[in-house]
Design an enzyme around this catalytic site. Structure first.
Site, mmCIF file in Angstrom:
data_model
loop_
_atom_site.group_PDB
_atom_site.id
_atom_site.type_symbol
_atom_site.label_atom_id
_atom_site.label_comp_id
_atom_site.label_asym_id
_atom_site.label_seq_id
_atom_site.Cartn_x
_atom_site.Cartn_y
_atom_site.Cartn_z
ATOM 1 N NE ARG A 181 -2.550 1.032 3.481
ATOM 2 C CZ ARG A 181 -3.215 0.774 4.599
ATOM 3 N NH1 ARG A 181 -4.481 0.350 4.531
ATOM 4 N NH2 ARG A 181 -2.661 0.933 5.774
ATOM 5 C CE LYS A 207 -2.203 4.786 6.984
ATOM 6 N NZ LYS A 207 -3.435 5.294 7.544
HETATM 7 N N1 PLP Z 1 -9.239 4.288 6.485
HETATM 8 C C1 PLP Z 1 -8.400 5.298 6.759
HETATM 9 C C2 PLP Z 1 -8.723 6.648 6.233
HETATM 10 C C3 PLP Z 1 -7.248 5.073 7.537
HETATM 11 O O1 PLP Z 1 -6.416 6.065 7.842
HETATM 12 C C4 PLP Z 1 -6.985 3.778 8.000
HETATM 13 C C5 PLP Z 1 -5.775 3.506 8.772
HETATM 14 O O2 PLP Z 1 -4.797 3.040 8.273
HETATM 15 C C6 PLP Z 1 -7.889 2.752 7.679
HETATM 16 C C7 PLP Z 1 -9.004 3.050 6.928
HETATM 17 C C8 PLP Z 1 -7.635 1.351 8.140
HETATM 18 O O3 PLP Z 1 -6.634 0.750 7.390
HETATM 19 P P1 PLP Z 1 -5.735 -0.394 8.007
HETATM 20 O O4 PLP Z 1 -6.678 -1.446 8.462
HETATM 21 O O5 PLP Z 1 -4.894 -0.855 6.884
HETATM 22 O O6 PLP Z 1 -4.979 0.206 9.114
HETATM 23 C C1 COI Z 2 -3.989 3.475 11.238
HETATM 24 O O1 COI Z 2 -4.964 2.842 11.613
HETATM 25 O O2 COI Z 2 -2.856 2.974 11.146
HETATM 26 C C2 COI Z 2 -4.103 4.869 10.890
HETATM 27 O O3 COI Z 2 -3.347 5.292 10.087
HETATM 28 C C3 COI Z 2 -5.127 5.672 11.530
HETATM 29 C C4 COI Z 2 -4.671 7.055 11.945
HETATM 30 C C5 COI Z 2 -3.828 7.076 13.154
HETATM 31 C C6 COI Z 2 -4.167 7.884 10.822
#
Ligand code: PLP
Ligand code: COI
Length: 341
Positions: A83, A185
């Site tokens: 990602r 991200k």
């Molecule tokens: N959506 C957003 C906008 C986020 O910042 C995050 C955090 O990373 C997620 C979803 C969840 O993604 P992940 O499960 O890969 O941490």
């Molecule tokens: C995450 O869940 O890793 C995120 O990035 C959420 C937030 C702290 C930006």
């Protein structure tokens, strides 16, 4: 390593704690250098850095978990690497090879072993990899140099209460544009979310929910987490859209729901005016883990799912299985766990 740190592990929130060492590598003339661990938690960069002016930067979030027998393990770091590289491609930044990414994460975890919370406290070591455009620059163009860094901080629950239901409110703001950077991200997505987040929390909600930016009828994201709902006939449904961040936790939960809990799993539309098809709902992400959604406020009305105070039984099973895998108590699918030895 026998260093002992004085931290109240069980009462940690999602806040920054300075640890001993962090990793830094510089890209110049088409190559990444070998990278090294440094003590300094500040970075000095050109005032013209594209990261500062044009948002040419991206980041990741993953965690290191302490197992019952004291080992330390990472959860699906290859997915964070992929990602991060998608985000880098979207912003014309150089990719970080997967091996370099995982090695940097492992180095940081091992160098800060004393900060990996003990098993059973609920706390974990959060890793924050990032890539930023640096070097002298003025025009809107890609940077001449880049920095790839990884730092870490022990953390507790992201939303207050951990596995306790919290309420969210639907924001009038969009988090991302239909063909914008929502699936990457990148910091800009988060800068734009600060105001809706503040508006939501001032009114007593945990965070803002964002609808699809083109039609505003479907749920996309729950603050910095993805949405899932359990229908009254036991289907796990989660939104599908090119403008949401593809959550690694969400894809892991889809697998857990299907393979461990035997639920039917659907990635599709979640209409904001059809919430009564769900008996339970949750927000999921690395930081959030699973936060049960008590209710969602939309157009002045609060739609309550299972309960505003009690966790639903399927949400609890999803949480227990996912955390079981992450902390090493439940057998993980092949390739999900990387041990820090
Ligand atoms: N959506 C957003 C906008 C986020 O910042 C995050 C955090 O990373 C997620 C979803 C969840 O993604 P992940 O499960 O890969 O941490
Ligand atoms: C995450 O869940 O890793 C995120 O990035 C959420 C937030 C702290 C930006």
């Amino acid at each position: 390593m026998n260093k002992i740190v004085n931290i109240d592990w069980s009462n940690l929130g999602f806040t920054y704690t300075r640890t001993d060492l962090r990793y830094v590598s510089i890209w110049n003339d088409g190559n990444w250098d070998d990278g090294k661990l440094v003590e300094d938690n500040t970075i000095t960069i050109s005032e013209g850095s594209t990261a500062l002016h044009y948002g040419q930067q991206c980041f990741e979030g993953l965690k290191a978990y302490r197992t019952k027998d004291g080992r330390i393990q990472l959860f699906r770091p290859d997915q964070n690497s992929k990602r991060l590289n998608n985000s880098c491609r979207r912003l014309l930044m150089p990719e970080v090879p997967e091996e370099k990414f995982i090695e940097a994460c492992l180095q940081v975890v091992k160098a800060n072993e004393a900060f990996v919370p003990p098993y059973g406290t609920g706390a974990t070591l959060y890793l924050r990899p990032y890539v930023i455009g640096i070097g002298d620059n003025l025009g809107v163009k890609p940077a001449p140099q880049y920095l790839f860094g990884v730092f870490c901080s022990p953390v507790g629950a992201y939303f207050k209460g951990g596995l306790a239901p919290v309420n969210f409110t639907v924001s009038d703001y969009d988090r991302a544009a239909p063909s914008g950077t929502g699936a990457a991200k990148v910091g800009g997505n988060y800068a734009g979310s600060l105001l809706p987040h503040e508006q939501a929390t001032k009114r007593g909600f945990a965070d803002a929910i964002y609808l699809d930016p083109a039609t505003h009828v479907k749920i996309e994201e729950v603050g910095a987490a993805n949405f899932f709902g359990i229908t009254k006939d036991d289907k796990f449904i989660t939104p599908k859209s090119d403008s949401i961040l593809p959550s690694i936790t969400k894809y892991s939960l889809m697998h857990v729901a299907k393979e461990y809990l035997g639920l039917e799993v659907i990635e599709g539309d979640v209409f904001i005016d059809k919430l009564d098809i769900f008996k339970e709902a949750g927000a999921c992400g690395t930081a959030a883990v699973i936060s049960p959604i008590g209710g969602i406020e939309y157009k002045g009305k609060l739609h309550v799912f299972h309960s505003e105070t009690e966790v639903g039984p399927i949400t609890r099973k999803l949480y227990d299985t996912l955390c079981g895998i992450q902390f090493g108590d439940v057998e993980a699918p092949e390739g999900w766990i990387v041990e820090a030895k």
